[in-house]
Design a protein around this motif. Structure first.
Motif, PDB file in Angstrom:
ATOM      1  N   LYS A  17       0.855  -1.184   0.000  1.00 42.22           N
ATOM      2  CA  LYS A  17       0.000   0.000   0.000  1.00 42.22           C
ATOM      3  C   LYS A  17       0.892   1.236   0.000  1.00 42.22           C
ATOM      4  CE  LYS A  17      -3.817  -2.292   2.399  1.00 42.22           C
ATOM      5  NZ  LYS A  17      -4.716  -2.278   3.582  1.00 42.22           N
ATOM      6  N   SER A  18       0.937   1.866  -1.139  1.00 38.53           N
ATOM      7  CA  SER A  18       1.786   3.049  -1.289  1.00 38.53           C
ATOM      8  C   SER A  18       1.156   4.237  -0.571  1.00 38.53           C
ATOM      9  CB  SER A  18       1.981   3.365  -2.773  1.00 38.53           C
ATOM     10  OG  SER A  18       2.704   4.550  -2.930  1.00 38.53           O
ATOM     11  N   ARG A  19       1.981   4.966   0.143  1.00 39.79           N
ATOM     12  CA  ARG A  19       1.492   6.140   0.873  1.00 39.79           C
ATOM     13  C   ARG A  19       1.535   7.401   0.034  1.00 39.79           C
ATOM     14  NH1 ARG A  19       4.333   5.302   6.854  1.00 39.79           N
ATOM     15  NH2 ARG A  19       3.692   3.115   7.111  1.00 39.79           N
ATOM     16  N   SER A  20       2.128   7.315  -1.140  1.00 42.20           N
ATOM     17  CA  SER A  20       2.226   8.491  -1.999  1.00 42.20           C
ATOM     18  C   SER A  20       1.474   8.307  -3.304  1.00 42.20           C
ATOM     19  CB  SER A  20       3.697   8.794  -2.306  1.00 42.20           C
ATOM     20  OG  SER A  20       4.303   7.683  -2.951  1.00 42.20           O
ATOM     21  N   ALA A  21       0.621   7.299  -3.365  1.00 43.17           N
ATOM     22  CA  ALA A  21      -0.104   7.020  -4.605  1.00 43.17           C
ATOM     23  C   ALA A  21      -1.553   7.458  -4.533  1.00 43.17           C
ATOM     24  CB  ALA A  21      -0.035   5.536  -4.929  1.00 43.17           C
ATOM     25  N   GLY A  22      -1.926   8.308  -3.572  1.00 49.84           N
ATOM     26  CA  GLY A  22      -3.285   8.804  -3.482  1.00 49.84           C
ATOM     27  C   GLY A  22      -4.189   7.840  -2.748  1.00 49.84           C
ATOM     28  N   SER A  23      -5.495   7.974  -2.992  1.00 46.63           N
ATOM     29  CA  SER A  23      -6.480   7.183  -2.257  1.00 46.63           C
ATOM     30  C   SER A  23      -6.450   5.715  -2.664  1.00 46.63           C
ATOM     31  CB  SER A  23      -7.877   7.754  -2.501  1.00 46.63           C
ATOM     32  OG  SER A  23      -8.180   7.751  -3.898  1.00 46.63           O
ATOM     33  N   ALA A  24      -6.049   5.436  -3.914  1.00 45.39           N
ATOM     34  CA  ALA A  24      -6.026   4.041  -4.363  1.00 45.39           C
ATOM     35  C   ALA A  24      -4.963   3.232  -3.631  1.00 45.39           C
ATOM     36  CB  ALA A  24      -5.787   3.980  -5.861  1.00 45.39           C
ATOM     37  N   GLY A  25      -3.830   3.857  -3.328  1.00 45.81           N
ATOM     38  CA  GLY A  25      -2.775   3.168  -2.596  1.00 45.81           C
ATOM     39  C   GLY A  25      -2.027   2.142  -3.395  1.00 45.81           C
ATOM     40  N   ARG A  26      -2.104   2.199  -4.729  1.00 49.27           N
ATOM     41  CA  ARG A  26      -1.425   1.225  -5.575  1.00 49.27           C
ATOM     42  C   ARG A  26      -0.241   1.870  -6.284  1.00 49.27           C
ATOM     43  NH1 ARG A  26      -5.923  -2.406  -8.834  1.00 49.27           N
ATOM     44  NH2 ARG A  26      -7.131  -3.117  -7.032  1.00 49.27           N
ATOM     45  N   THR A  27       0.757   1.063  -6.526  1.00 49.69           N
ATOM     46  CA  THR A  27       1.921   1.468  -7.300  1.00 49.69           C
ATOM     47  C   THR A  27       2.452   0.240  -8.015  1.00 49.69           C
ATOM     48  OG1 THR A  27       4.076   2.563  -7.208  1.00 49.69           O
ATOM     49  CG2 THR A  27       3.536   1.054  -5.410  1.00 49.69           C
ATOM     50  N   ARG A  28       3.476   0.398  -8.794  1.00 46.24           N
ATOM     51  CA  ARG A  28       4.056  -0.721  -9.530  1.00 46.24           C
ATOM     52  C   ARG A  28       5.276  -1.252  -8.791  1.00 46.24           C
ATOM     53  NH1 ARG A  28       3.960   1.360 -15.875  1.00 46.24           N
ATOM     54  NH2 ARG A  28       1.713   1.776 -15.981  1.00 46.24           N
ATOM     55  N   MET A  29       5.311  -2.563  -8.581  1.00 44.53           N
ATOM     56  CA  MET A  29       6.497  -3.195  -8.026  1.00 44.53           C
ATOM     57  C   MET A  29       7.469  -3.470  -9.178  1.00 44.53           C
ATOM     58  SD  MET A  29       5.580  -3.167  -4.916  1.00 44.53           S
ATOM     59  CE  MET A  29       6.968  -4.031  -4.198  1.00 44.53           C
ATOM     60  N   THR A  30       8.671  -2.935  -9.056  1.00 44.80           N
ATOM     61  CA  THR A  30       9.617  -2.974 -10.174  1.00 44.80           C
ATOM     62  C   THR A  30      10.667  -4.070 -10.042  1.00 44.80           C
ATOM     63  OG1 THR A  30      11.049  -1.345  -9.087  1.00 44.80           O
ATOM     64  CG2 THR A  30       9.300  -0.504 -10.518  1.00 44.80           C
ATOM     65  N   ALA A  31      11.008  -4.489  -8.833  1.00 42.66           N
ATOM     66  CA  ALA A  31      12.057  -5.499  -8.644  1.00 42.66           C
ATOM     67  C   ALA A  31      11.840  -6.195  -7.310  1.00 42.66           C
ATOM     68  CB  ALA A  31      13.452  -4.865  -8.696  1.00 42.66           C
ATOM     69  N   VAL A  32      12.367  -7.402  -7.198  1.00 42.55           N
ATOM     70  CA  VAL A  32      12.254  -8.181  -5.974  1.00 42.55           C
ATOM     71  C   VAL A  32      13.491  -9.052  -5.832  1.00 42.55           C
ATOM     72  CG1 VAL A  32      11.029 -10.100  -7.076  1.00 42.55           C
ATOM     73  CG2 VAL A  32      10.714  -9.690  -4.634  1.00 42.55           C
ATOM     74  N   ALA A  33      13.893  -9.297  -4.580  1.00 45.63           N
ATOM     75  CA  ALA A  33      15.038 -10.171  -4.273  1.00 45.63           C
ATOM     76  C   ALA A  33      14.733 -10.927  -2.986  1.00 45.63           C
ATOM     77  CB  ALA A  33      16.322  -9.358  -4.130  1.00 45.63           C
ATOM     78  N   TRP A  34      15.224 -12.172  -2.920  1.00 44.65           N
ATOM     79  CA  TRP A  34      14.989 -13.027  -1.750  1.00 44.65           C
ATOM     80  C   TRP A  34      16.336 -13.374  -1.155  1.00 44.65           C
ATOM     81  CZ3 TRP A  34      10.153 -16.543  -2.154  1.00 44.65           C
ATOM     82  CH2 TRP A  34       9.669 -16.813  -0.857  1.00 44.65           C
ATOM     83  N   GLY A  35      16.593 -12.921   0.065  1.00 41.17           N
ATOM     84  CA  GLY A  35      17.881 -13.116   0.708  1.00 41.17           C
ATOM     85  C   GLY A  35      18.098 -14.532   1.182  1.00 41.17           C
ATOM     86  N   SER A  36      19.355 -14.931   1.206  1.00 39.62           N
ATOM     87  CA  SER A  36      19.705 -16.299   1.577  1.00 39.62           C
ATOM     88  C   SER A  36      20.204 -16.347   3.020  1.00 39.62           C
ATOM     89  CB  SER A  36      20.791 -16.837   0.642  1.00 39.62           C
ATOM     90  OG  SER A  36      21.249 -18.090   1.085  1.00 39.62           O
ATOM     91  N   PRO A  37      19.659 -17.250   3.833  1.00 44.36           N
ATOM     92  CA  PRO A  37      20.149 -17.401   5.208  1.00 44.36           C
ATOM     93  C   PRO A  37      21.267 -18.420   5.345  1.00 44.36           C
ATOM     94  CG  PRO A  37      18.161 -18.675   4.941  1.00 44.36           C
ATOM     95  CD  PRO A  37      18.459 -18.054   3.595  1.00 44.36           C
ATOM     96  N   VAL A  38      21.870 -18.815   4.227  1.00 45.35           N
ATOM     97  CA  VAL A  38      22.859 -19.894   4.254  1.00 45.35           C
ATOM     98  C   VAL A  38      24.088 -19.497   5.057  1.00 45.35           C
ATOM     99  CG1 VAL A  38      24.339 -21.349   2.831  1.00 45.35           C
ATOM    100  CG2 VAL A  38      22.027 -20.796   2.066  1.00 45.35           C
ATOM    101  N   GLN A  39      24.534 -18.239   4.897  1.00 42.64           N
ATOM    102  CA  GLN A  39      25.755 -17.795   5.555  1.00 42.64           C
ATOM    103  C   GLN A  39      25.497 -17.046   6.858  1.00 42.64           C
ATOM    104  OE1 GLN A  39      28.282 -15.666   2.877  1.00 42.64           O
ATOM    105  NE2 GLN A  39      28.218 -17.221   1.290  1.00 42.64           N
ATOM    106  N   GLY A  40      24.396 -17.343   7.512  1.00 42.23           N
ATOM    107  CA  GLY A  40      24.145 -16.765   8.830  1.00 42.23           C
ATOM    108  C   GLY A  40      23.174 -15.614   8.848  1.00 42.23           C
TER     109      GLY A  40
END
Length: 575
Positions: free
Chosen positions: A243-266
């Motif tokens: 929920k975007s706080r700067s996108a007005g009443s709709a609260g929608r924006t575009r998600m442009t990128a995503v990454a999932w961190g690895s817990p392998v190294q602690g």
């Protein structure tokens, strides 16, 4: 006849003229010469630009050790040699290598993905063995195609390939390019994104779960991140609505990128996403996803496309490349202000998949530039350790550093894929190709001297006296590795029966398999209702459980059917 004296030179010339052995000879491969031909003329452009200035200052104080130090610095990165692969007609937007480093897949804006087998290539046969259109077998119109945004091999076995295009549905393919599953598209008429079963608009990015081989996440322009299970393509496992706080009443924006961190190294299992409103949001990778663990509203300038996002191997550092011409480094343990910020020209406005990556051991950061140069940065200061030209004048879009091969792969806007390597520190990959003898060119390899008959014309056309089909006698096509293949890479065998054209009505009519998979208990339509109710009443009481405790008590006497008939017969007899 007079005796003739032969000198040593004459004997040497005779041996050169006469063969030393007979039979088939094995062609020796000069591997070092083939590798030397791939040496790059310019490794570090900065050093070459400053050579003239330093030479005049260091002529008096220079010694033999300075040159050795420079060579050691260049050998630190696998960029001394290069191997070019030109299989796409348009910009290369994504590059993926399986964990073993033998299967290379590239995606492009020409709406296709190319599959390359590095272990089977030779120096003269550097080409893709298969071309796949991800939407060829989709239920929509055959002419509908979409640019490829991202291709990702599963990090555990490499047996599955996730393909994300400019389309709401993700697709799962085998390593040979065969379609396995197409994931569900959501209902665009539902306002609450929690209730849709999939994305309702274009998918921009994705990532596999670092430890669970069955989970992956996708980011879409519908302001959601969706976590999917590969075993269930009809509905996502979890939905994260930003929920975007700067996108007005709709609260929608575009998600442009995503990454999932690895817990392998602690580190912690962390999910990080970037949005068009300039925010950078972090969630706990294991859930719950109701509230983010951290959010930075103005990570980058609003309405600029943050295309590059990656996490270090220990899951503690996040690197972003924004559309505001900056690269920023963040610490997940103090997720408020950037650790370091540097200026770097962005190409995301024209190529929204321009990425940035950590090296396998997170000791360096690599990214491309609009001038076609590869930048290797120090993660602490984000200052360039090396700037090398790859495709000068053509933007460098995507980069990838394979941990096992120790080779850097790049994709450019001119459709070129480049493999950078160092013979001393790299393994397999490009070196496997260069260690083979060049394949001898055959007459059939030249399309100017060879023609192919259209295989579709051979199926039912009459054969002319010359041996060619009458309808295709004047139709020829140049010989090509993919001739006779469909867009999905399957064979056009003329011996297969002709399938009738699918009408628009048939495309929208679900078959029995689709009904059984999408509608629960749909198979009960073919059962007898009485027998089905009895079956469920004796087992788990699926339909009769509602009256198990609330069944009304009988007031009147319950007569059996036989007793009722006898009672009516007795009444008639008395009358």
């Amino acid at each position: 006849m007079d005796n003739m004296d032969f000198s040593a030179e004459d004997e040497h010339a005779l041996r050169q003229f006469m063969p030393s052995s007979f039979g088939k000879q094995d062609a020796s491969v000069n591997v070092q010469a083939q590798i030397e031909r791939c040496r790059r003329p310019i490794v570090d452009e900065r050093k070459q630009a400053t050579t003239s200035k330093k030479d005049s200052e260091d002529d008096k104080d220079s010694d033999d050790g300075s040159d050795e130090d420079d060579e050691d610095e260049e050998d630190e990165f696998p960029v001394s040699h290069e191997l070019l692969i030109k299989t796409h007609d348009k910009a290369v937007t994504s590059i993926a290598l399986d964990p073993s480093g033998t299967r290379l897949v590239t995606g492009s804006t020409d709406c296709t993905i190319k599959l390359h087998d590095l272990s089977a290539m030779t120096p003269t046969t550097i080409r893709a063995f298969k071309t796949v259109d991800p939407h060829a077998s989709k239920s929509s119109a055959p002419s509908e195609t979409h640019p490829v945004h991202q291709v990702i091999f599963s990090p555990h076995s490499g047996g599955q390939l996730l393909v994300l295009t400019a389309f709401p549905q993700a697709r799962l393919l085998t390593r040979d390019g065969d379609l396995v599953k197409e994931f569900k598209k959501g209902d665009m008429y539902l306002r609450d994104m929690h209730h849709t079963k999939g994305h309702i608009s274009e998918i921009t990015s994705g990532a596999w779960h670092p430890t669970n081989r069955d989970l992956f996440v996708t980011a879409g322009t519908d302001s959601t991140l969706r976590i999917w299970d590969v075993n269930n393509s009809m509905e996502q496992k979890d939905v994260i609505v930003h929920k975007s706080r700067s996108a007005g009443s709709a609260g929608r924006t575009r998600m442009t990128a995503v990454a999932w961190g690895s817990p392998v190294q602690g580190g912690n299992n962390i999910l990080v996403g970037a949005a068009l409103d300039g925010s950078l949001v972090m969630w706990n990778g294991d859930g719950p996803y109701h509230r983010p663990a951290g959010e930075i509203r103005d990570a980058h300038v609003k309405d600029t496309w943050t295309s590059g996002l990656d996490m270090s191997a220990d899951g503690r550092l996040v690197i972003t490349r924004g559309g505001d011409d900056t690269i920023k480094l963040w610490d997940t343990r103090k997720f408020k202000l950037p650790v370091t910020t540097v200026a770097h020209a962005s190409t995301s406005s024209q190529y929204p998949t321009s990425n940035i990556k950590f090296s396998p051991n997170s000791s360096y950061v690599i990214t491309g530039s609009e001038t076609g140069h590869l930048h290797i940065l120090n993660p602490a200061t984000l200052r360039p350790e090396l700037i090398t030209p790859v495709t000068p004048g053509s933007p460098l879009i995507t980069v990838n550093w394979h941990p096992k091969l120790n080779q850097i792969l790049t994709g450019s806007a001119n459709g070129q894929t480049t493999i950078l390597f160092n013979p001393q520190t790299s393994h397999n990959g490009a070196l496997t190709i260069l260690s083979k003898a060049p394949k001898k060119r055959h007459l059939d390899d030249d399309p100017n001297f060879t023609t192919d008959i259209d295989p579709l014309g051979m199926a039912g056309d009459a054969v002319a006296p010359g041996g060619l089909p009458s309808a295709a006698a004047g139709t020829f096509s140049s010989r090509h590795p993919t001739i006779g293949l469909t867009a999905s890479g399957k064979s056009r065998d003329p011996r297969r029966p002709h399938l009738p054209a699918t009408t628009p009505f048939a495309k929208n009519t679900p078959d029995q398999k689709f009904v059984n998979e999408s509608i629960p208990h749909s198979s009960m339509r073919d059962e007898d209702p009485v027998e089905a109710l009895k079956k469920y009443a004796t087992k788990d009481k699926l339909f009769t459980k509602a009256w198990e405790e609330s069944q009304p008590k009988a007031i009147y006497k319950d007569y059996d059917s036989d007793d009722e008939e006898e009672r009516h017969a007795a009444k008639k007899a008395r009358r």
